[in-house]
Design an enzyme around this catalytic site. Structure first.
Site, PDB file in Angstrom:
ATOM      1  N   LYS A 117       0.815  -1.213   0.000  1.00 55.16           N
ATOM      2  CA  LYS A 117       0.000   0.000   0.000  1.00 55.16           C
ATOM      3  C   LYS A 117       0.850   1.265   0.000  1.00 55.16           C
ATOM      4  O   LYS A 117       0.504   2.251  -0.669  1.00 55.16           O
ATOM      5  CB  LYS A 117      -0.936  -0.005   1.211  1.00 55.16           C
ATOM      6  CG  LYS A 117      -2.029  -1.060   1.121  1.00 55.16           C
ATOM      7  CD  LYS A 117      -2.956  -1.001   2.316  1.00 55.16           C
ATOM      8  CE  LYS A 117      -4.072  -2.047   2.179  1.00 55.16           C
ATOM      9  NZ  LYS A 117      -5.014  -2.006   3.320  1.00 55.16           N
ATOM     10  N   LYS A 198      -7.743  -9.534  -6.393  1.00 57.58           N
ATOM     11  CA  LYS A 198      -8.864  -9.880  -5.528  1.00 57.58           C
ATOM     12  C   LYS A 198     -10.088  -9.045  -5.872  1.00 57.58           C
ATOM     13  O   LYS A 198      -9.968  -7.896  -6.304  1.00 57.58           O
ATOM     14  CB  LYS A 198      -8.506  -9.628  -4.055  1.00 57.58           C
ATOM     15  CG  LYS A 198      -7.671 -10.700  -3.405  1.00 57.58           C
ATOM     16  CD  LYS A 198      -7.519 -10.437  -1.921  1.00 57.58           C
ATOM     17  CE  LYS A 198      -8.826 -10.584  -1.170  1.00 57.58           C
ATOM     18  NZ  LYS A 198      -8.675 -10.413   0.295  1.00 57.58           N
ATOM     19  N   LYS A 201     -14.304  -3.970  -3.093  1.00 56.38           N
ATOM     20  CA  LYS A 201     -15.420  -3.030  -2.986  1.00 56.38           C
ATOM     21  C   LYS A 201     -15.160  -1.770  -3.807  1.00 56.38           C
ATOM     22  O   LYS A 201     -16.095  -1.120  -4.270  1.00 56.38           O
ATOM     23  CB  LYS A 201     -15.609  -2.602  -1.521  1.00 56.38           C
ATOM     24  CG  LYS A 201     -15.919  -3.698  -0.537  1.00 56.38           C
ATOM     25  CD  LYS A 201     -15.962  -3.100   0.872  1.00 56.38           C
ATOM     26  CE  LYS A 201     -16.061  -4.160   1.956  1.00 56.38           C
ATOM     27  NZ  LYS A 201     -15.956  -3.572   3.303  1.00 56.38           N
TER      28      LYS A 201
END
Length: 334
Positions: A117, A198, A201
């Site tokens: 990240k 993956k 959302k």
């Protein structure tokens, strides 16, 4: 240490960052509701973790309560478990500070998620680095025996185990050393459009993700457009991640093994019939969830009563653990 309580304690949660998707449901929430009878279950909304990235305050508040509704819609019966909000409990951040004082900085820098990240962000804040310590505190505060989690969070649970053992060795037996529960089938649901990533959302391509609130016609459309490959054999092949992902989803939705599913579709010609059957299975799986969510999502009084009761159950546990920790590390009692 021995398991905490005769049934054992399970603790886990998901951040309030939008509508839960199929990966969240198959890999997490659907598993959780199968644990209600077997374990003492604590499910929380980690809103303190959510602020490691910028949030709109009003949106975060709304998303937090909405996440409670989604938990319940996915099968978490508040009468059989405790559902609570992380920031409502005194103890999470306090214990994180104690555990952080035992955590080598280099160990945090080596965390895979931090490296991934931080490599994508221009501005890196300390909360992102400290996130695993707070997660360890979430787990150890309740002496959880088991932590249902995804493979991507295994390293964070390992840190919790390391810190529990380090504290126990330094100050005497205090914490249960938690065990990660990682399910193989359905544990990692990939994007319908980019199966190397993956399901997320926040994917900008709405067709890449199936949400628990998607209508049947939306699910059919997304599955029909899902990436496969140029072949026509339905099997789990690492060289064919698209069809492999769809087969994994089918197995998770129907509780079949990969071998059983491969045998079932061995005589199928082309992907269309398989995709139709997969869509049928997902619609049947998610329709009760969608209906339950629609029925409770706007009932703020009910949702707030659920988290209030959850907090009333777990706060005494958190205070007891924190008091024990403070005494052992040498803090003067009031």
């Amino acid at each position: 240490m021995e398991a905490s309580g005769s049934k054992g304690i399970v603790l886990t949660g998901m951040q309030p960052t939008g509508t839960l998707h199929l990966g969240n449901f198959l890999g997490a929430a659907n598993r959780w509701n199968r644990m209600l009878e077997r374990y003492t279950c604590y499910f929380f909304i980690p809103n303190q973790h959510a602020i490691t990235v910028p949030q709109v305050p009003a949106a975060l508040r709304a998303a937090t309560l909405n996440c409670v509704a989604q938990y319940i819609a996915c099968g978490l019966d508040p009468k059989k478990c405790s559902i609570f909000i992380q920031s409502h409990i005194v103890g999470h951040t306090e214990l994180a500070w104690v555990l952080g004082s035992l955590t080598p900085l280099g160990q945090l820098y080596r965390m895979h998620q931090f490296k991934d990240k931080s490599a994508k962000k221009e501005h890196i804040y300390s909360g992102l680095l400290y996130y695993p310590v707070l997660m360890a505190a979430d787990i150890l505060l309740y002496n959880a025996d088991y932590v249902p989690t995804g493979e991507d969070q295994r390293q964070h649970v390992e840190l919790a185990r390391d810190l529990a053992e380090k504290f126990n060795t330094t100050y005497s037996e205090t914490f249960t050393v938690p065990v990660p529960l990682i399910e193989k089938v359905g544990a990692r649901i990939m994007s319908l459009k980019s199966p190397e990533n993956k399901m997320s959302k926040s994917d900008p391509d709405g067709n890449a993700t199936i949400y628990i609130t998607d209508a049947p016609e939306v699910i059919r459309k997304k599955i029909a457009a899902a990436v496969t490959d140029s072949g026509d054999r339905i099997c789990a092949d690492p060289e064919r991640p698209g069809i492999g992902n769809l087969l994994n989803i089918y197995c998770a939705a129907t509780h079949m093994t990969l071998e059983e599913a491969e045998e079932k579709f061995a005589t199928h010609s082309g992907y269309a019939p398989f995709k139709r059957e997969l869509a049928d299975a997902l619609i049947a799986l998610l329709e009760p969830v969608r209906g339950h969510y629609a029925a409770i999502k706007d009932d703020k009084e009910y949702l707030q009563s659920v988290v209030r009761e959850g907090a009333e159950t777990v706060q005494p546990i958190a205070r007891k653990t924190l008091a024990k920790v403070y005494r052992k590390i040498g803090f003067l009692e009031q």
